[in-house]
Scaffold this motif. Structure first.
Motif, short mmCIF file in Angstrom:
data_model
loop_
_atom_site.label_atom_id
_atom_site.label_comp_id
_atom_site.label_asym_id
_atom_site.label_seq_id
_atom_site.Cartn_x
_atom_site.Cartn_y
_atom_site.Cartn_z
N SER A 93 113.77 72.38 52.31
CA SER A 93 112.81 73.29 52.91
C SER A 93 111.55 72.54 53.31
O SER A 93 110.99 72.76 54.40
N ALA A 94 111.10 71.63 52.45
CA ALA A 94 109.90 70.85 52.75
C ALA A 94 110.09 70.02 54.01
O ALA A 94 109.19 69.93 54.85
N ARG A 95 111.26 69.42 54.16
CA ARG A 95 111.51 68.60 55.35
C ARG A 95 111.49 69.47 56.61
O ARG A 95 110.95 69.08 57.64
N ALA A 142 109.38 62.55 37.73
CA ALA A 142 110.25 63.20 38.71
C ALA A 142 109.44 63.79 39.85
O ALA A 142 109.79 63.65 41.03
N PHE A 143 108.35 64.46 39.52
CA PHE A 143 107.48 65.08 40.52
C PHE A 143 106.95 64.01 41.48
O PHE A 143 106.97 64.17 42.71
N ALA A 144 106.51 62.88 40.92
CA ALA A 144 105.93 61.82 41.73
C ALA A 144 106.96 61.19 42.66
O ALA A 144 106.70 60.98 43.86
N VAL A 145 108.13 60.87 42.13
CA VAL A 145 109.12 60.17 42.96
C VAL A 145 109.68 61.10 44.04
O VAL A 145 109.92 60.67 45.18
N LEU A 146 109.89 62.36 43.72
CA LEU A 146 110.41 63.30 44.71
C LEU A 146 109.42 63.52 45.85
O LEU A 146 109.80 63.47 47.03
N ASP A 147 108.15 63.74 45.51
CA ASP A 147 107.18 63.98 46.57
C ASP A 147 106.92 62.72 47.40
O ASP A 147 106.72 62.80 48.62
N SER A 148 106.96 61.56 46.75
CA SER A 148 106.80 60.31 47.50
C SER A 148 107.92 60.16 48.52
O SER A 148 107.70 59.75 49.67
N TYR A 149 109.13 60.51 48.10
CA TYR A 149 110.28 60.41 49.01
C TYR A 149 110.18 61.44 50.13
O TYR A 149 110.39 61.12 51.31
N ILE A 150 109.86 62.68 49.78
CA ILE A 150 109.78 63.75 50.78
C ILE A 150 108.75 63.43 51.85
O ILE A 150 109.03 63.48 53.06
N TYR A 151 107.54 63.10 51.43
CA TYR A 151 106.47 62.84 52.40
C TYR A 151 106.70 61.53 53.14
O TYR A 151 106.43 61.42 54.34
N ASP A 211 119.94 62.90 47.17
CA ASP A 211 120.97 63.05 46.14
C ASP A 211 120.97 61.87 45.17
O ASP A 211 121.22 62.04 43.97
N LEU A 212 120.72 60.66 45.68
CA LEU A 212 120.62 59.50 44.80
C LEU A 212 119.49 59.69 43.78
O LEU A 212 119.65 59.40 42.59
N ILE A 213 118.35 60.17 44.25
CA ILE A 213 117.20 60.38 43.37
C ILE A 213 117.50 61.45 42.33
O ILE A 213 117.24 61.28 41.13
N LEU A 214 118.07 62.56 42.78
CA LEU A 214 118.37 63.66 41.86
C LEU A 214 119.40 63.24 40.81
O LEU A 214 119.28 63.58 39.63
N ASP A 215 120.42 62.51 41.23
CA ASP A 215 121.44 62.04 40.28
C ASP A 215 120.82 61.08 39.26
O ASP A 215 121.14 61.12 38.06
N SER A 216 119.94 60.21 39.73
CA SER A 216 119.29 59.27 38.82
C SER A 216 118.38 59.99 37.83
O SER A 216 118.33 59.65 36.65
N LEU A 217 117.66 61.00 38.31
CA LEU A 217 116.80 61.76 37.42
C LEU A 217 117.62 62.53 36.38
O LEU A 217 117.20 62.66 35.23
N GLU A 218 118.78 63.01 36.78
CA GLU A 218 119.64 63.72 35.83
C GLU A 218 120.11 62.77 34.73
O GLU A 218 120.14 63.14 33.55
#
Length: 229
Positions: A93-95, A142-151, A211-218
């Protein structure tokens, strides 16, 4: 006479804060965020310069509120049982939203006075992670890496010299298609065998990386020795 009456009625629509902010976001979408100023916004259709300052005090307040408008359009993490699904939906959604408001990308986390929609969005993201068993420290990571990737992806995509969804037909005329195979064999291989192929969509790289990021965070969440809530 009828047309003139309709025009007059449109002019009588009262200006309010919401209309000002929507006009400002539309102006930034069309002209770029660097072009936004109180003076120029006062000249925009539907915005009366004399009454503009009754709704927004200055440019800083305007930019803060414009960011809040954009955050309000991004879907909050859903109540999906799998946190990865919820965070994936939020990232997609952000993208989509940032692709419509490219000028806002560099402002999303830079403002000093975040609005209610911005804070609500951040709170929902952290809440989703905490409810999934992330410790405070892991939720912060998780918050930091996800937002860094999204932006970061949104910014890179906004500056590419071709339409990312049209594949080889649009990329043919870019510098990537002119790379010398003798001088840069690996880059030429990537261009000719992947990027320039029909059907290639740079946007697919976003979901692959996400998906790579989410799998790694899991995996980090599952193996973490930090206490969970």
């Amino acid at each position: 006479m009828v047309a003139r009456a309709k025009t007059a009625n449109k002019r009588l629509v009262p200006l309010n804060r919401e209309r000002v902010l929507q006009a400002a976001v539309a102006f930034a979408d069309k002209h770029g965020i660097a072009s936004v100023s109180m003076r120029k916004l006062g000249e925009a259709p539907g915005v009366e310069a004399m009454s503009l300052y009754n709704h927004v005090a200055n440019k800083d307040e305007l930019l803060d509120d414009m960011v809040d408008v954009v955050f309000a359009e991004i879907g909050l993490p859903s109540g999906a049982p799998d946190w990865r699904i919820a965070m994936r939906e939020r990232a997609l959604s952000a993208r989509r939203v940032l692709s419509q408001h490219r000028g806002a990308i560099g402002l999303m986390e830079s403002r000093g006075s975040p609005g209610s929609a911005t804070l609500r969005h951040h709170d929902a993201v952290v809440g989703c992670l905490r409810e999934a068993g992330f410790s405070i420290e892991m939720a912060t990571h998780a918050f930091a890496v996800l937002d860094s990737y999204i932006y970061g992806f949104a910014l890179q995509e906004a500056n590419l010299p071709f339409d990312t969804a049209t594949g080889g037909s649009e990329v043919d005329g870019t510098p990537l298609a002119q790379v010398s195979a003798e001088q840069y064999p690996h880059l030429a291989e990537l261009a000719t065998l992947q990027v320039l192929q029909p059907g290639y969509d740079y946007g697919d790289e976003y979901e692959f990386g996400l998906d790579l990021i989410l799998d790694s965070l899991e995996r980090a969440r599952a193996t973490s020795s930090w206490p969970t809530p």
